[in-house]
Design a protein around this motif. Structure first.
Motif, PDB file in Angstrom:
ATOM      1  N   VAL A  20      18.998 -20.917 -10.828  1.00  0.00           N
ATOM      2  CA  VAL A  20      18.025 -19.943 -10.330  1.00  0.00           C
ATOM      3  C   VAL A  20      17.559 -20.374  -8.939  1.00  0.00           C
ATOM      4  CG1 VAL A  20      17.187 -19.205 -12.597  1.00  0.00           C
ATOM      5  CG2 VAL A  20      16.151 -21.184 -11.460  1.00  0.00           C
ATOM      6  N   GLY A  22      14.197 -19.980  -6.297  1.00  0.00           N
ATOM      7  CA  GLY A  22      12.808 -19.562  -6.128  1.00  0.00           C
ATOM      8  C   GLY A  22      12.413 -19.582  -4.664  1.00  0.00           C
ATOM      9  N   GLU A 152       8.208 -20.859  -8.789  1.00  0.00           N
ATOM     10  CA  GLU A 152       8.858 -19.578  -9.044  1.00  0.00           C
ATOM     11  C   GLU A 152      10.230 -19.774  -9.677  1.00  0.00           C
ATOM     12  OE1 GLU A 152      10.883 -16.873  -6.069  1.00  0.00           O
ATOM     13  OE2 GLU A 152       9.033 -15.733  -6.407  1.00  0.00           O
ATOM     14  N   ALA A 153      10.976 -20.769  -9.194  1.00  0.00           N
ATOM     15  CA  ALA A 153      12.298 -21.038  -9.761  1.00  0.00           C
ATOM     16  C   ALA A 153      12.175 -21.455 -11.220  1.00  0.00           C
ATOM     17  CB  ALA A 153      13.002 -22.122  -8.953  1.00  0.00           C
ATOM     18  N   GLN A 154      11.198 -22.310 -11.532  1.00  0.00           N
ATOM     19  CA  GLN A 154      10.997 -22.739 -12.918  1.00  0.00           C
ATOM     20  C   GLN A 154      10.638 -21.557 -13.813  1.00  0.00           C
ATOM     21  OE1 GLN A 154       7.989 -25.726 -12.069  1.00  0.00           O
ATOM     22  NE2 GLN A 154       9.426 -27.375 -12.576  1.00  0.00           N
ATOM     23  N   LYS A 156      11.418 -18.398 -13.354  1.00  0.00           N
ATOM     24  CA  LYS A 156      12.615 -17.571 -13.527  1.00  0.00           C
ATOM     25  C   LYS A 156      13.539 -18.172 -14.585  1.00  0.00           C
ATOM     26  CE  LYS A 156      13.107 -15.471  -8.914  1.00  0.00           C
ATOM     27  NZ  LYS A 156      13.985 -15.416  -7.709  1.00  0.00           N
ATOM     28  N   ALA A 157      13.716 -19.489 -14.509  1.00  0.00           N
ATOM     29  CA  ALA A 157      14.604 -20.156 -15.461  1.00  0.00           C
ATOM     30  C   ALA A 157      14.082 -19.994 -16.878  1.00  0.00           C
ATOM     31  CB  ALA A 157      14.728 -21.635 -15.097  1.00  0.00           C
ATOM     32  N   VAL A 159      12.170 -17.570 -18.093  1.00  0.00           N
ATOM     33  CA  VAL A 159      12.349 -16.184 -18.530  1.00  0.00           C
ATOM     34  C   VAL A 159      13.787 -15.940 -18.976  1.00  0.00           C
ATOM     35  CG1 VAL A 159      12.396 -13.785 -17.753  1.00  0.00           C
ATOM     36  CG2 VAL A 159      10.461 -15.245 -17.166  1.00  0.00           C
ATOM     37  N   LEU A 160      14.727 -16.432 -18.188  1.00  0.00           N
ATOM     38  CA  LEU A 160      16.137 -16.253 -18.531  1.00  0.00           C
ATOM     39  C   LEU A 160      16.500 -16.996 -19.814  1.00  0.00           C
ATOM     40  CD1 LEU A 160      17.745 -16.536 -14.985  1.00  0.00           C
ATOM     41  CD2 LEU A 160      17.637 -14.499 -16.413  1.00  0.00           C
ATOM     42  N   LYS A 210      16.691 -24.172  -5.160  1.00  0.00           N
ATOM     43  CA  LYS A 210      17.688 -23.804  -6.184  1.00  0.00           C
ATOM     44  C   LYS A 210      17.660 -24.852  -7.278  1.00  0.00           C
ATOM     45  CE  LYS A 210      22.133 -24.358  -5.499  1.00  0.00           C
ATOM     46  NZ  LYS A 210      23.513 -24.172  -5.007  1.00  0.00           N
TER      47      LYS A 210
END
Length: 215
Positions: A20, A22, A152-154, A156-157, A159-160, A210
């Motif tokens: 992901v 962020g 934000e990256a964490q 997103k990860a 949620v996925l 990333k």
């Protein structure tokens, strides 16, 4: 240069990864201005063009100092002498010499930038190359943007992972900081008999991260 962190990867995780990206962006108020301006003169003889330029440049420097710019904050960034030619009916005709002397100056008097530049123009400066606003808090802003990008990256990860019904292994197997161009508001300049309408705007720092997880 990108910052990269990697931890050992077990064979069973090589095909099971989730990547992901962020983004983070924060803004701050500029507290310093820097500009490049100067004097361009022409003359039939080098000596005359130089003398005219030297006298006008000295007046510009004095105007900057009188406006509150510290002498140690004023420096020459360009000095050149070039022959100039006109082309008449395809024929090259010598026109004279052009002398360019550009100065770089800076100040923390953000609100006075317009009047300072105007004073230099009135003293004879006829070339304004650039005006840049910076912040002494740049590094702090960059760190904050980096933190927001990581969060934000964490998110997103996570949620996925929940959507895919998988369990992510912590910490991430790879962390890469993606180079992000700095965004800076542009200053507007127009020379006139009134104070130049120069607006410092705001400094914006961006970051991108990333993250690659195994699961």
């Amino acid at each position: 240069m990108s910052n990269v962190y990697q931890r050992p990867i077990h064979d069973e995780f090589e095909q099971n990864t989730l990547t992901v990206v962020g983004y983070g962006q924060v803004s701050g108020v500029p507290d310093e201005a820097e500009w490049v301006l100067g004097v361009v003169t022409e003359g039939d003889q080098i000596e005359l063009a130089q003398e005219k330029n030297d006298n006008t440049t000295a007046a510009v420097i004095e105007a900057l100092k009188q406006s509150g710019v510290a002498e140690q904050g004023i420096s020459t960034v360009t000095y050149r002498i070039e022959p100039r030619y006109d082309y008449v009916e395809g024929q090259e005709q010598f026109r004279g010499y052009e002398v360019t002397h550009l100065l770089q100056a800076s100040t923390e008097q953000i609100a006075e930038v317009g009047s300072i530049v105007d004073a230099a123009v009135k003293a004879g400066a006829n070339r304004v190359v650039s005006i840049t606003f910076t912040s002494s808090e740049t590094e702090a802003l960059q760190r904050q943007a980096l933190r927001e990008a990581t969060l934000e990256a964490q998110a997103k990860a996570q949620v996925l992972a929940e959507t895919l019904n998988v369990m992510l292994n912590e910490p991430p197997m790879e962390v890469v900081e993606i180079p992000s161009d700095r965004i800076q508001s542009e200053a507007m300049f127009s020379a006139s008999v009134k104070q130049a309408p120069i607006q410092p705007g705001s400094i914006v720092e961006g970051a991108a991260i990333k993250l690659t997880y195994s699961f």
